[in-house]
Design an enzyme around this catalytic site. Structure first.
Site, PDB file in Angstrom:
ATOM      1  N   ASP A  33      -4.265 -19.276  26.170  1.00 27.64           N
ATOM      2  CA  ASP A  33      -4.929 -19.483  25.501  1.00 27.64           C
ATOM      3  C   ASP A  33      -4.276 -20.321  24.155  1.00 27.64           C
ATOM      4  O   ASP A  33      -3.751 -20.143  23.624  1.00 27.64           O
ATOM      5  CB  ASP A  33      -5.871 -18.161  25.127  1.00 27.64           C
ATOM      6  CG  ASP A  33      -6.906 -19.126  24.629  1.00 27.64           C
ATOM      7  OD1 ASP A  33      -7.632 -19.629  23.996  1.00 27.64           O
ATOM      8  OD2 ASP A  33      -8.314 -18.572  24.919  1.00 27.64           O
ATOM      9  N   ASN A  34      -5.177 -21.407  23.789  1.00 28.05           N
ATOM     10  CA  ASN A  34      -4.847 -21.855  22.555  1.00 28.05           C
ATOM     11  C   ASN A  34      -5.409 -21.919  21.245  1.00 28.05           C
ATOM     12  O   ASN A  34      -5.013 -22.145  19.906  1.00 28.05           O
ATOM     13  CB  ASN A  34      -5.224 -23.920  23.067  1.00 28.05           C
ATOM     14  CG  ASN A  34      -6.748 -23.877  22.517  1.00 28.05           C
ATOM     15  OD1 ASN A  34      -7.214 -23.013  22.447  1.00 28.05           O
ATOM     16  ND2 ASN A  34      -6.722 -25.640  22.927  1.00 28.05           N
ATOM     17  N   ILE A  59      -4.019 -25.893  28.251  1.00 31.21           N
ATOM     18  CA  ILE A  59      -3.935 -26.545  29.699  1.00 31.21           C
ATOM     19  C   ILE A  59      -4.080 -28.775  29.487  1.00 31.21           C
ATOM     20  O   ILE A  59      -3.346 -28.805  30.143  1.00 31.21           O
ATOM     21  CB  ILE A  59      -5.254 -26.311  30.332  1.00 31.21           C
ATOM     22  CG1 ILE A  59      -6.371 -26.748  29.501  1.00 31.21           C
ATOM     23  CG2 ILE A  59      -5.274 -24.887  30.210  1.00 31.21           C
ATOM     24  CD1 ILE A  59      -8.099 -26.762  29.837  1.00 31.21           C
ATOM     25  N   ALA A  79     -10.714 -22.118  30.576  1.00 36.86           N
ATOM     26  CA  ALA A  79      -9.913 -22.605  29.113  1.00 36.86           C
ATOM     27  C   ALA A  79     -11.040 -24.260  29.580  1.00 36.86           C
ATOM     28  O   ALA A  79     -10.676 -24.801  30.574  1.00 36.86           O
ATOM     29  CB  ALA A  79      -8.862 -22.937  29.174  1.00 36.86           C
ATOM     30  N   GLN A  81     -13.592 -26.896  26.715  1.00 38.02           N
ATOM     31  CA  GLN A  81     -14.468 -26.758  25.540  1.00 38.02           C
ATOM     32  C   GLN A  81     -15.863 -27.093  25.693  1.00 38.02           C
ATOM     33  O   GLN A  81     -16.378 -28.126  26.778  1.00 38.02           O
ATOM     34  CB  GLN A  81     -14.232 -28.312  25.283  1.00 38.02           C
ATOM     35  CG  GLN A  81     -14.367 -28.539  23.467  1.00 38.02           C
ATOM     36  CD  GLN A  81     -16.061 -28.019  23.111  1.00 38.02           C
ATOM     37  OE1 GLN A  81     -16.312 -27.257  22.736  1.00 38.02           O
ATOM     38  NE2 GLN A  81     -17.221 -29.705  23.706  1.00 38.02           N
ATOM     39  N   TYR A 146     -20.346 -33.122  27.317  1.00 33.88           N
ATOM     40  CA  TYR A 146     -19.811 -31.609  28.033  1.00 33.88           C
ATOM     41  C   TYR A 146     -20.128 -31.535  29.590  1.00 33.88           C
ATOM     42  O   TYR A 146     -19.191 -31.353  30.478  1.00 33.88           O
ATOM     43  CB  TYR A 146     -20.576 -30.757  27.213  1.00 33.88           C
ATOM     44  CG  TYR A 146     -20.737 -29.372  28.348  1.00 33.88           C
ATOM     45  CD1 TYR A 146     -19.270 -28.688  27.764  1.00 33.88           C
ATOM     46  CD2 TYR A 146     -21.418 -28.544  27.997  1.00 33.88           C
ATOM     47  CE1 TYR A 146     -18.942 -27.859  29.238  1.00 33.88           C
ATOM     48  CE2 TYR A 146     -21.171 -27.137  29.212  1.00 33.88           C
ATOM     49  CZ  TYR A 146     -19.714 -26.913  28.717  1.00 33.88           C
ATOM     50  OH  TYR A 146     -19.895 -25.954  30.000  1.00 33.88           O
ATOM     51  N   ILE A 190     -27.695 -15.702  22.175  1.00 33.22           N
ATOM     52  CA  ILE A 190     -28.143 -14.086  21.500  1.00 33.22           C
ATOM     53  C   ILE A 190     -27.243 -13.570  20.700  1.00 33.22           C
ATOM     54  O   ILE A 190     -27.842 -12.956  20.094  1.00 33.22           O
ATOM     55  CB  ILE A 190     -27.839 -13.810  23.055  1.00 33.22           C
ATOM     56  CG1 ILE A 190     -29.503 -14.045  24.158  1.00 33.22           C
ATOM     57  CG2 ILE A 190     -28.214 -11.829  22.750  1.00 33.22           C
ATOM     58  CD1 ILE A 190     -29.498 -13.656  25.729  1.00 33.22           C
ATOM     59  N   ARG A 273     -32.979 -30.617  18.969  1.00 30.62           N
ATOM     60  CA  ARG A 273     -31.024 -30.357  18.914  1.00 30.62           C
ATOM     61  C   ARG A 273     -30.904 -31.183  20.253  1.00 30.62           C
ATOM     62  O   ARG A 273     -31.460 -31.563  21.022  1.00 30.62           O
ATOM     63  CB  ARG A 273     -30.033 -29.874  19.406  1.00 30.62           C
ATOM     64  CG  ARG A 273     -29.985 -28.716  18.219  1.00 30.62           C
ATOM     65  CD  ARG A 273     -28.952 -27.724  18.651  1.00 30.62           C
ATOM     66  NE  ARG A 273     -29.803 -26.314  19.921  1.00 30.62           N
ATOM     67  CZ  ARG A 273     -28.690 -25.431  20.221  1.00 30.62           C
ATOM     68  NH1 ARG A 273     -27.986 -24.834  19.192  1.00 30.62           N
ATOM     69  NH2 ARG A 273     -28.985 -24.869  21.295  1.00 30.62           N
ATOM     70  N   GLU A 276     -30.330 -31.948  24.577  1.00 32.62           N
ATOM     71  CA  GLU A 276     -30.800 -30.069  25.103  1.00 32.62           C
ATOM     72  C   GLU A 276     -31.796 -30.070  25.832  1.00 32.62           C
ATOM     73  O   GLU A 276     -32.638 -31.451  25.869  1.00 32.62           O
ATOM     74  CB  GLU A 276     -31.226 -29.293  23.984  1.00 32.62           C
ATOM     75  CG  GLU A 276     -31.653 -27.877  24.771  1.00 32.62           C
ATOM     76  CD  GLU A 276     -31.956 -27.046  23.615  1.00 32.62           C
ATOM     77  OE1 GLU A 276     -31.778 -25.571  23.294  1.00 32.62           O
ATOM     78  OE2 GLU A 276     -32.507 -27.607  22.207  1.00 32.62           O
TER      79      GLU A 276
END
Length: 322
Positions: A33-34, A59, A79, A81, A146, A190, A273, A276
């Site tokens: 993990d970074n 990674i 891993a 974003q 994304y 949540i 947003r 979405e």
């Protein structure tokens, strides 16, 4: 079994590290993990365990992956974003992490040939619902960087399956929640709603609250990954959805949390947003057929358990070490 878990100090990754370290003395877990979206506190109870190794790295560092991969029996690649908003702000970092990083994992695995490779995808690849519930054949029309980056990563994994017979399994979990999910910044709805309500602040809803999600509790997500980990069938389709098959609107979710926290607040509505989607609703029939998967938790059971945990977690006096 020697297991490499990328993103292993994050929300899902820390639970999987914990599961496999505690499951058998024969298991050796490498957590890579970074800490860009993780917390050392998540894995604090594993740090002194002789079967657990923490590697602070990225990674995108192919040489590091090649040092870690020899002798690994299974790779769980988490891993990434993972935040839509952040991907809109910085699409290049999202692409480099999610596409180039995944390519590095695949290429290192091709060289060192672990027996099992599992890659985390996302329901966000589907984009606006053409039909519901959404199965694995739903068009991939993510409207944000994304989702586009995860589509590219999935396509690369499938190409490695066909070209190199790598045998990668691609897991598309819908929105999972539970202990250790971030409650600020780019956290989950949540956990953010729960934090605000317990602090006597109203939940903030983007848009009108009619948008829906399929919320799966973290223990069911862990079960999903474990079912794939322990299945040796190489002949079925490599992409599988996991969820509950039940939609919950954001407004209903906020009101459930307010009620469970014993508060008397009203949600606050702000502008929608960008990027979405309106609906994410899982068809998990393939998971049921291939792995006999059935979620153990519905939304109310999961919320009850999570809110109880959150109250106890926040009442602890601890010093953050991440």
């Amino acid at each position: 079994m020697k297991i490499l878990i990328t993103g292993g100090a994050g929300f899902l990754g820390s639970h999987l590290c914990e599961k496999y370290v505690n499951e058998s003395e024969e298991n050796k877990v490498i957590c890579l993990d970074n800490f860009s979206n993780a917390d050392l506190f998540n894995i604090r109870e594993l740090l002194g365990h002789r079967n657990f190794r923490l590697v602070n790295g990225d990674i995108r560092d192919k040489d590091l992956l090649d040092k870690l991969m020899p002798g690994v029996d299974a790779v769980i690649h988490l891993a990434a974003q993972i935040h839509v908003d952040k991907s809109i702000i910085d699409p290049k970092d999202t692409y480099d992490t999610n596409v180039i990083g995944t390519l590095n994992v695949l290429e290192s695995a091709r060289t060192h040939d672990p027996k099992k490779i599992i890659i985390a995808s996302t329901s966000e690849v589907y984009g606006p619902a053409k039909y519901t519930p959404m199965d694995e054949n739903h068009p991939l029309e993510a409207p944000h960087p994304y989702g586009a980056s995860k589509i590219a990563a999935d396509r690369m994994a499938l190409a490695y399956n066909k070209t190199y017979n790598l045998g990668v399994d691609i897991v598309r979990c819908f929105n999972f929640f539970g202990p250790r999910q971030k409650d600020s910044g780019y956290g989950g709805a949540i956990s953010i709603f729960t934090k605000r309500v317990l602090n006597n602040q109203p939940p903030i809803i983007y848009g009108d609250g009619t948008q829906t999600r399929d919320y799966m509790y973290i223990k069911d997500a862990i079960k999903a990954y474990d079912l794939i980990m322990k299945n040796n069938n190489k002949n079925h389709d490599r992409i599988v959805n996991f969820g509950t098959g039940v939609e919950t609107s954001i407004l209903d979710l906020a009101n459930k949390i307010i009620k469970l926290c014993g508060n008397d607040l009203k949600p606050v509505f702000v502008s929608s947003r960008p990027g979405e989607v309106q609906r994410l609703h899982c068809n998990y029939n393939k998971a049921k057929e291939l792995y006999n998967f059935k979620p153990d938790y519905d939304i109310d059971m999961g919320l009850n358990e999570f809110i109880d945990w959150y109250k106890n977690y926040k009442s602890e006096e601890w010093t953050k070490i991440g």
